[in-house]
Write a protein that holds these residues in place. Structure first.
Motif, short mmCIF file in Angstrom:
data_model
loop_
_atom_site.label_atom_id
_atom_site.label_comp_id
_atom_site.label_asym_id
_atom_site.label_seq_id
_atom_site.Cartn_x
_atom_site.Cartn_y
_atom_site.Cartn_z
N ILE A 559 -5.94 -0.05 -1.90
CA ILE A 559 -5.79 -1.23 -1.92
C ILE A 559 -4.70 -2.01 -0.11
O ILE A 559 -4.66 -1.58 0.59
N VAL A 560 -5.42 -2.98 -0.49
CA VAL A 560 -4.79 -4.39 0.48
C VAL A 560 -4.24 -5.24 0.94
O VAL A 560 -4.50 -6.00 -0.38
N ALA A 561 -3.12 -5.69 1.26
CA ALA A 561 -2.13 -6.49 0.49
C ALA A 561 -1.71 -7.28 1.73
O ALA A 561 -2.09 -6.92 2.69
N PHE A 562 -1.26 -8.59 1.40
CA PHE A 562 -1.31 -10.50 2.64
C PHE A 562 -0.32 -9.79 2.05
O PHE A 562 0.52 -10.27 0.79
N VAL A 563 1.31 -9.74 2.87
CA VAL A 563 2.72 -10.49 2.00
C VAL A 563 2.85 -12.05 3.14
O VAL A 563 2.20 -11.82 4.44
N ILE A 564 3.77 -12.26 2.55
CA ILE A 564 4.08 -13.47 3.32
C ILE A 564 6.05 -13.26 3.49
O ILE A 564 6.45 -12.28 2.15
N LEU A 565 6.29 -12.98 4.86
CA LEU A 565 7.84 -13.08 5.39
C LEU A 565 8.57 -13.85 4.33
O LEU A 565 8.77 -15.33 4.40
N ARG A 566 10.18 -13.53 4.14
CA ARG A 566 11.21 -13.83 3.37
C ARG A 566 11.21 -15.29 5.42
O ARG A 566 11.14 -14.56 6.20
N SER A 571 9.34 -13.91 11.94
CA SER A 571 8.90 -13.33 13.52
C SER A 571 8.88 -12.21 13.15
O SER A 571 8.33 -11.31 13.84
N ASP A 572 9.37 -11.35 11.96
CA ASP A 572 9.10 -9.62 12.62
C ASP A 572 7.89 -9.14 11.37
O ASP A 572 7.89 -8.62 10.48
N ASP A 573 6.72 -8.50 11.91
CA ASP A 573 6.02 -8.88 11.15
C ASP A 573 5.63 -7.12 12.20
O ASP A 573 4.21 -7.17 12.42
N GLY A 574 6.18 -6.72 12.89
CA GLY A 574 5.91 -5.07 13.39
C GLY A 574 5.94 -4.24 13.03
O GLY A 574 5.90 -4.37 11.67
N ASP A 575 4.81 -3.10 13.37
CA ASP A 575 4.51 -1.86 12.97
C ASP A 575 5.55 -0.92 11.95
O ASP A 575 5.33 -0.79 10.55
N ALA A 576 6.54 -0.94 12.64
CA ALA A 576 7.95 -0.85 11.99
C ALA A 576 7.91 -1.18 9.91
O ALA A 576 8.27 -0.83 9.42
N LEU A 577 8.17 -2.61 10.34
CA LEU A 577 8.36 -3.26 9.70
C LEU A 577 6.80 -3.07 8.10
O LEU A 577 7.38 -2.72 7.00
N LEU A 578 5.84 -3.06 8.60
CA LEU A 578 4.52 -2.28 7.45
C LEU A 578 4.96 -0.90 6.82
O LEU A 578 4.40 -1.18 5.59
N ALA A 579 5.33 -0.42 7.77
CA ALA A 579 5.68 0.59 7.18
C ALA A 579 6.53 0.89 6.32
O ALA A 579 6.50 2.01 5.75
N GLU A 580 7.36 0.08 6.44
CA GLU A 580 8.36 0.35 5.72
C GLU A 580 8.03 -0.34 4.14
O GLU A 580 8.34 0.09 3.72
N LEU A 581 7.19 -1.51 4.60
CA LEU A 581 7.12 -1.68 2.73
C LEU A 581 5.89 -0.55 2.71
O LEU A 581 5.89 -0.51 0.87
N ARG A 582 5.37 -0.26 2.62
CA ARG A 582 4.83 0.62 2.47
C ARG A 582 5.18 1.63 1.65
O ARG A 582 5.19 2.24 0.37
N ASP A 583 6.26 2.00 2.00
CA ASP A 583 6.84 3.59 1.96
C ASP A 583 7.77 2.33 0.64
O ASP A 583 7.88 3.19 -0.59
N HIS A 584 8.44 1.67 0.96
CA HIS A 584 8.84 1.18 -0.02
C HIS A 584 7.84 1.03 -1.56
O HIS A 584 8.65 1.27 -2.23
N VAL A 585 6.61 0.67 -1.64
CA VAL A 585 6.15 0.43 -2.91
C VAL A 585 6.01 1.97 -3.04
O VAL A 585 5.56 2.05 -4.34
N GLY A 586 5.75 2.66 -1.90
CA GLY A 586 5.61 4.52 -2.84
C GLY A 586 6.90 4.41 -3.84
O GLY A 586 6.46 5.42 -4.32
N LYS A 587 8.02 3.94 -2.90
CA LYS A 587 8.73 4.58 -4.10
C LYS A 587 9.21 3.43 -4.40
O LYS A 587 9.14 4.82 -6.26
N THR A 588 8.50 3.06 -4.68
CA THR A 588 8.98 1.84 -6.53
C THR A 588 7.90 2.07 -7.12
O THR A 588 8.06 2.78 -8.86
N LEU A 589 7.10 2.40 -7.23
CA LEU A 589 5.06 2.41 -8.05
C LEU A 589 5.04 3.99 -8.00
O LEU A 589 4.59 4.05 -8.97
N GLY A 590 5.26 4.04 -6.81
CA GLY A 590 4.57 5.76 -6.97
C GLY A 590 3.45 5.98 -6.03
O GLY A 590 2.81 5.09 -5.06
#
Ligand code: 6R9
Length: 652
Positions: A559-566, A571-590
């Motif tokens: 899965i490759v995701a393209f995201v637009i931030l609110r 301005s916050d597109d650092g690696d920490a945020l991307l890792a957070e988003l990946r975890d968020h999907v993992g927690k929400t859907l598995g």
């Protein structure tokens, strides 16, 4: 390895009961479902009586030669008479039909009496140009009242219109004109978009020499820009304005062609979807009445869709006008001259029913809550969504920031091919669930099946099919009956396959999961784009996202995701945020649904009706040359996305 057709990963527990007051006075109540189920054809025959027929039909459906349906075959009616004249005859001539709002801030109001005169004049002008019953007319126009007038004038004289999105290329326009053998093009010098006049006539000039069937080009003057002029060209204001407003409508058979509308299609030749008169008008009229709960005396309705999309045909022109609605028509983009333009229009005209697309709603989320908050939106009472699955978080945002927590949201699933809404909550009946279209409307039969065509149990995913013919169904693909059979009726014989993935939740309600062509196969699981996108959008920093499956050596696809931030997070597109988003999907859907790569972007590639073109993103994700971009609304978007590529973060 599982053998599921489509995984069901997202759980959504929020529920919203219909507002009590609305339910008490609703146009359609819960008994409609049982009533329609008892005798589906009698139900539709009853709905056909919403219309004025010159000859009432006695036969409802002829399905003796499937998949070629004939509805109300022996009835005769005039569609334009039903949308205009009969309201004037009923004493509503002074009611506003269209509040037109031009992008530069100019405006114009047309009552039903004025609309009748304009349609009469245009019908006389088309007749003078030699247009007859059975001919085809191409319409390549901006969002101005003359576009609706031109369509109604065609309907009035029995010519089929073929509306082509203003802004499609000369090549796309000429291919559509040629396929339908159109005799006339109706266009304008241009229209206003994003603060400046864009040129339409120049594109018609490029297309027409390749179209030997075109005899005349009728040109509305909208912007006053310079245009070149040839011998086929006629000004609308010279030819139409001088005509008599009197025009006696002729009644045509119910199966007389009303229009052709080409679906862009991701590959191959565009398909000319053919709609006819009586069944189409019956279903658009009934569904507009039922789904939006329109009260023609008091409501102000606004469908923000372009007329070049089927939504503009069915829920700006034919549905609302057949019901005598007062509506708003807006020419331009939502951010011209400022990002609050839509809300300013709602405040100005006291719009009570708003019908918009998820793409727009997600854009408004991106721009920020403070913008709609500056306007008085208290006139709104029903909100609609159409075009794509609406992510639950976008639904909640729409309900809170636009609907003031009081308006029901109707998420309406349908297609160019279905002609009218098929699956949707009813605002006075259904307890709504954010993100779900939920229930087939009364008189409609839909279900979800697996690969073998067996109905899936509640809680499982698969393919959306329609199991009975419906009045506004497409009749064929123009000039290609075999392609009609092959495309829609052969995957599951006897049933119409819509091309969409869907699931039934534990209550049996239907959730749309995106096009089956976009489904991602990850380690043996079929994962819907919609569910992963919705999980991303449920993170407070994400406004919009698109996901694709890219070939992967280990998992088949990754899965490759393209995201637009609110706005606030942009301005916050650092690696920490991307890792957070990946975890968020993992927690929400598995864990299976965790994107392998996430890229932040500022725009996504979309069609003119706002649908994300995942095919192009797949090309990016797989480092291929970008494919056909002719149906893209903004061709610069792909350059922006490709420029972002080096910053892609990957888990490995
Ligand atoms: C009306 C229109 C049809 C396709 C359709 C589906 C998607 C439309 C939707 C939806 C989920 C909804 N679609 N409405 N998906 N929920 N409420 O959009 O017609 O342009 O022909 O597109 O749009 O994928 O198959 P059209």
């Amino acid at each position: 390895m599982s053998n599921e057709s489509l995984a069901n990963l997202l759980k959504e527990e929020r529920r919203f009961a219909p507002p009590r007051e609305l339910a008490a006075a609703a146009n359609v109540t819960a008994d409609a479902y049982a009533h329609a189920k008892e005798d589906r054809l009698a139900f539709w025959a009853e709905q056909a009586r919403r219309l004025s027929w010159e000859v009432e039909p006695t036969e409802t459906l002829d399905w003796s030669n499937p998949p070629f349906a004939k509805w109300f075959q022996d009835g005769r009616l005039n569609v334009a008479y039903n949308c205009v004249d009969r309201h004037v005859e009923a004493g509503h001539g002074d009611r506003v039909a269209i509040h037109f709002e031009g992008e530069p801030g100019d405006g114009r109001t047309l009552t039903y009496a004025q609309l009748k005169d304009e349609v009469g004049k245009a019908a006389n002008a088309l007749t003078e140009l030699g247009i007859r019953k059975g001919d085809r007319v191409a319409v390549y126009m901006p969002m101005i009242p003359e576009t609706a007038i031109a369509m109604l004038a065609c309907a009035r004289i029995g010519a089929a219109h073929s509306v082509v999105f203003g802004g499609f290329s000369a090549e796309a326009l000429s291919a559509r004109i040629q396929d339908a053998d159109a005799k006339l093009v109706i266009t304008a010098d241009g229209g206003y978009r994003r603060g400046k006049p864009n040129a339409l006539k120049a594109i018609v000039d490029e297309a027409v020499p390749r179209c030997p069937t075109i005899e005349n080009v009728l040109v509305v003057r909208r912007t006053g820009q310079d245009v070149s002029w040839g011998e086929k060209d006629k000004w609308w204001h010279e030819l139409v304005e001088g005509q008599s407003p009197e025009h006696t409508p002729e009644a045509f058979e119910a199966e007389h062609p009303l229009f052709i509308l080409y679906t862009s299609g991701t590959t191959g030749k565009p398909k000319g979807i053919l709609h006819t008169s009586g069944g189409y008008l019956t279903q658009v009229s009934y569904t507009h009445h039922a789904v939006f709960d329109l009260k023609p005396e008091t409501d102000v309705y606004w469908c923000t869709a372009d007329i070049g999309w089927v939504t503009g045909h069915s829920y700006f022109v034919y549905g609302p006008l057949s019901n005598g609605a007062t509506q708003v028509m807006y020419e331009g983009t939502p951010d011209t001259p400022h990002q609050g333009r839509f809300w300013e229009i709602i405040q100005k005209y006291k719009v009570s029913i708003l019908y918009a697309a998820p793409t727009a709603i997600r854009t408004f989320m991106k721009w920020g809550d403070d913008i709609p908050a500056k306007f008085d939106l208290s006139s709104l009472r029903v909100l609609g969504s159409v075009g794509e699955p609406i992510n639950p978080e976008a639904w909640i945002w729409y309900r809170k920031n636009i609907g003031g927590e009081r308006c029901p949201i109707v998420d309406t699933w349908w297609q160019t091919e279905t002609g009218a809404i098929m699956i949707s909550p009813l605002p006075g009946v259904t307890e709504t669930k954010p993100g779900a279209a939920q229930v087939p409307l009364p008189g409609i039969s839909a279900t979800v099946v697996d690969d073998e065509g067996r109905e899936v149990p509640d809680g499982a995913g698969g393919y959306l099919v329609l199991t009975e013919p419906w009045p506004s169904m497409l009749r064929t693909i123009w000039g290609d009956d075999q392609r009609y059979i092959d495309t829609y009726w052969s995957r599951f014989p006897g049933r119409y396959f819509a091309g969409d993935g869907a699931k039934k939740d534990d209550d049996g309600d239907i959730w749309l999961l995106g096009r089956v062509d976009d489904v991602m196969l990850v380690s043996g699981h079929n994962i819907s784009t919609t569910e992963v996108e919705s999980a991303l959008v449920s993170h407070p920093k994400v406004a919009e996202s698109a996901v694709v499956g890219a070939t992967d050596a280990t998992t088949g696809q990754a899965i490759v995701a393209f995201v637009i931030l609110r706005g606030t997070a942009a301005s916050d597109d650092g690696d920490a945020l991307l890792a957070e988003l990946r975890d968020h999907v993992g927690k929400t859907l598995g864990p299976i649904a965790k994107p392998k790569r996430i890229l932040t972007v500022t725009e996504l590639p979309k069609t003119r009706s706002g649908k994300i073109m995942r095919r192009l993103l797949r090309d990016v994700a797989e480092n291929r040359q970008i494919g056909d971009v002719t149906t893209l609304a903004d061709s610069t978007v792909m350059d922006l996305i490709q420029a972002k590529l080096p910053s892609a973060a990957s888990e490995d």
